[in-house]
Design an enzyme around this catalytic site. Sequence first.
Site, PDB file in Angstrom:
ATOM      1  N   SER A  67       9.834 -21.021 -18.819  1.00 16.97           N
ATOM      2  CA  SER A  67       9.330 -22.081 -17.956  1.00 16.97           C
ATOM      3  C   SER A  67       8.614 -23.177 -18.735  1.00 16.97           C
ATOM      4  CB  SER A  67       8.430 -21.468 -16.888  1.00 16.97           C
ATOM      5  OG  SER A  67       8.070 -22.423 -15.919  1.00 16.97           O
ATOM      6  N   ASP A 281       9.121 -29.192 -14.896  1.00 15.13           N
ATOM      7  CA  ASP A 281       8.744 -28.341 -16.025  1.00 15.13           C
ATOM      8  C   ASP A 281      10.032 -27.867 -16.714  1.00 15.13           C
ATOM      9  OD1 ASP A 281       9.611 -26.522 -14.125  1.00 15.13           O
ATOM     10  OD2 ASP A 281       8.144 -25.001 -14.654  1.00 15.13           O
ATOM     11  N   ASP A 285      11.439 -25.591 -11.989  1.00 11.47           N
ATOM     12  CA  ASP A 285      10.981 -25.002 -10.726  1.00 11.47           C
ATOM     13  C   ASP A 285       9.647 -25.602 -10.279  1.00 11.47           C
ATOM     14  OD1 ASP A 285       9.221 -23.770 -12.486  1.00 11.47           O
ATOM     15  OD2 ASP A 285       9.649 -21.727 -11.815  1.00 11.47           O
ATOM     16  N   GLU A 375       1.695 -24.527  -4.976  1.00  9.21           N
ATOM     17  CA  GLU A 375       0.566 -24.466  -5.879  1.00  9.21           C
ATOM     18  C   GLU A 375       0.270 -25.884  -6.330  1.00  9.21           C
ATOM     19  OE1 GLU A 375       0.409 -20.534  -8.370  1.00  9.21           O
ATOM     20  OE2 GLU A 375       2.449 -21.305  -8.481  1.00  9.21           O
ATOM     21  N   ALA A 376      -0.975 -26.125  -6.733  1.00  4.87           N
ATOM     22  CA  ALA A 376      -1.346 -27.463  -7.187  1.00  4.87           C
ATOM     23  C   ALA A 376      -0.490 -27.905  -8.366  1.00  4.87           C
ATOM     24  CB  ALA A 376      -2.830 -27.495  -7.558  1.00  4.87           C
ATOM     25  N   PRO A 505      -8.502 -14.867 -15.204  1.00  9.26           N
ATOM     26  CA  PRO A 505      -7.805 -14.573 -16.453  1.00  9.26           C
ATOM     27  C   PRO A 505      -6.363 -15.057 -16.400  1.00  9.26           C
ATOM     28  CG  PRO A 505      -7.923 -12.599 -15.106  1.00  9.26           C
ATOM     29  CD  PRO A 505      -8.720 -13.653 -14.387  1.00  9.26           C
ATOM     30  N   GLY A 507      -2.402 -14.802 -16.906  1.00 11.75           N
ATOM     31  CA  GLY A 507      -1.501 -13.664 -16.756  1.00 11.75           C
ATOM     32  C   GLY A 507      -0.645 -13.413 -17.983  1.00 11.75           C
ATOM     33  N   THR A 508      -0.699 -14.326 -18.965  1.00 15.95           N
ATOM     34  CA  THR A 508       0.216 -14.220 -20.093  1.00 15.95           C
ATOM     35  C   THR A 508      -0.437 -14.279 -21.470  1.00 15.95           C
ATOM     36  OG1 THR A 508       0.574 -16.630 -20.000  1.00 15.95           O
ATOM     37  CG2 THR A 508       2.116 -15.235 -18.778  1.00 15.95           C
TER      38      THR A 508
END
Length: 546
Positions: A67, A281, A285, A375-376, A505, A507-508
């Site tokens: 992504s 992006d 998506d 999402e923003a 936190p 996620g990656t």
Amino acid sequence: MEALLERAAATGLEKHPRKQNIQIKYGTAGFRTIADQLDHVIYRMGLLAVIASKSRKATIGVMITASHNPEEDNGVKLVDCRGEMMPAIWEKYATQLANAGDDEIVGVLRNILSAEVKNPDVTAKVIYGKDTRPSSIPLAQSLQDGIVALGGEYHDFGLLSTPQLHYLVVCTNTNGAYGQPTEEGYYNKLSLAFQALSKQQEPTPCKNYSRKLYVDAANGVGAPKLRSLLSHLSDLLDVQVFNDGSEGRLNYQCGADYVKVQQKLPVDMKVEAGIRCASFDGDADRIVYYYIDQDGKFNLLDGDKIATLVAGYLQELVARSGINLKLGLVQTAYANGSSTEYITDTLKVPVACVPTGVKHLHHKAQDFDIGVYFEANGHGTVLFSDDALKRIADSAGENSSLTSDQKQGVKHLSTVIDVINQTVGDALSDMLLVEIILRTRDWSPSDWNKQYIDLPNRQLKVKVKDRNVISTTDAERKVVTPDGLQAAIDTIVTGYKKGRSFVRPSGTEDVVRVYAEADTQVNVDKLAKEVGNKVYDLAGGIGDRP
């Protein structure tokens, strides 16, 4: 089946061994890390996709992409038979399988089969695609090796956007009811609906809306796919594509994430005042809009702005149609406070807040007849329940008792549904939806922007030793651990007018993300820095302070 398990383990050991003892976790976005560490992981996801297909008795999708991550990264995620993310238990299976030793693969696979597959003789079918990263080519071969090793059938669709793969999975599993299961079918469905909606606006002249649109494609797959879509639209849009991959690196100083976080134009993108712009992006998506006003100021029209635009438009169509449908909007904690206030107080649309991650938004949106979620960061779509689709279709029928004006509203609503890729956030689909709404309203980007004024906001990252020291609750708006951090944030926020801040936190990667809002940009920058430093002190910060 036992012989296939042994073959899968042998092929993995020979061609795709686990070379490094590095733990990796399957999250909302699947696996993402440096591409060099993914060969054995993606081979094993080929194995898992076969088992998932046998379990579901349906076609499973696999997408190779990272992504908005840098070009040197890559990733993989599985797409369930309805075009959604895999259930949580399958995320657990994926993590177990990816981290197993080479000599443990058979045992892990056997356990998953025992738990999930009643008839192992079911033919497994997997379709997959990849993005434009150089590493995607050999990793796609690793995936194919895994599918074949466990006896699955596959269809390689080659270069795709992530939303296109989701679309293809749904079309395949509905035997074409959702659309033709080809890339050309995707373009035809979106373009025909967009053309029909455009004709419904004629001959109404537009004074403020312009066909001209500048698109930053992040040097990713969105560029060729956008051009393919435009070839189906005649002259309905006048699009100039920037960062099309001919020069520059994927997602480097361009793309939706860069524009959203930095709140400025992509590098080397020259824009005249008042021109409507959008950024995708890397896997197309996400989409955010923006423009430069007459004073030379950059104005962002992010996922919150898109969500309110779409919700307001659909609300009017539903009201005009006369059909009693429950419309709702789903946001995350990253939604600007002004957008939530506008949706609640002006549009009077119910709002739900969920943790960050597409699967949470998608799941909550299913609670409504029409669920809008964004999402923003610009990732979002609209879901229509099966009951809503049936009622809309019935109302469009010849035996409907609706008035002629209501029938026109129903016709319009029915056509809008086909512009929307309900399976997942889709930059191309969302772009068409935004464009038809702006054209319908005859709005310039400034007309759109002035519906409500965003509170100034700032995001920053704090590097930490271990992101898992941070745990949250209340849809990630409150910190549970470490002790004392939430109390400190609450105290800091009270010092700023209209102040709001939360931390979560990543996620990656081992970073903590800080979000802040306040009445002025100067104040929000100070607020974000104060909270960031408190995270650094209480959550094991490393490297430079914020």
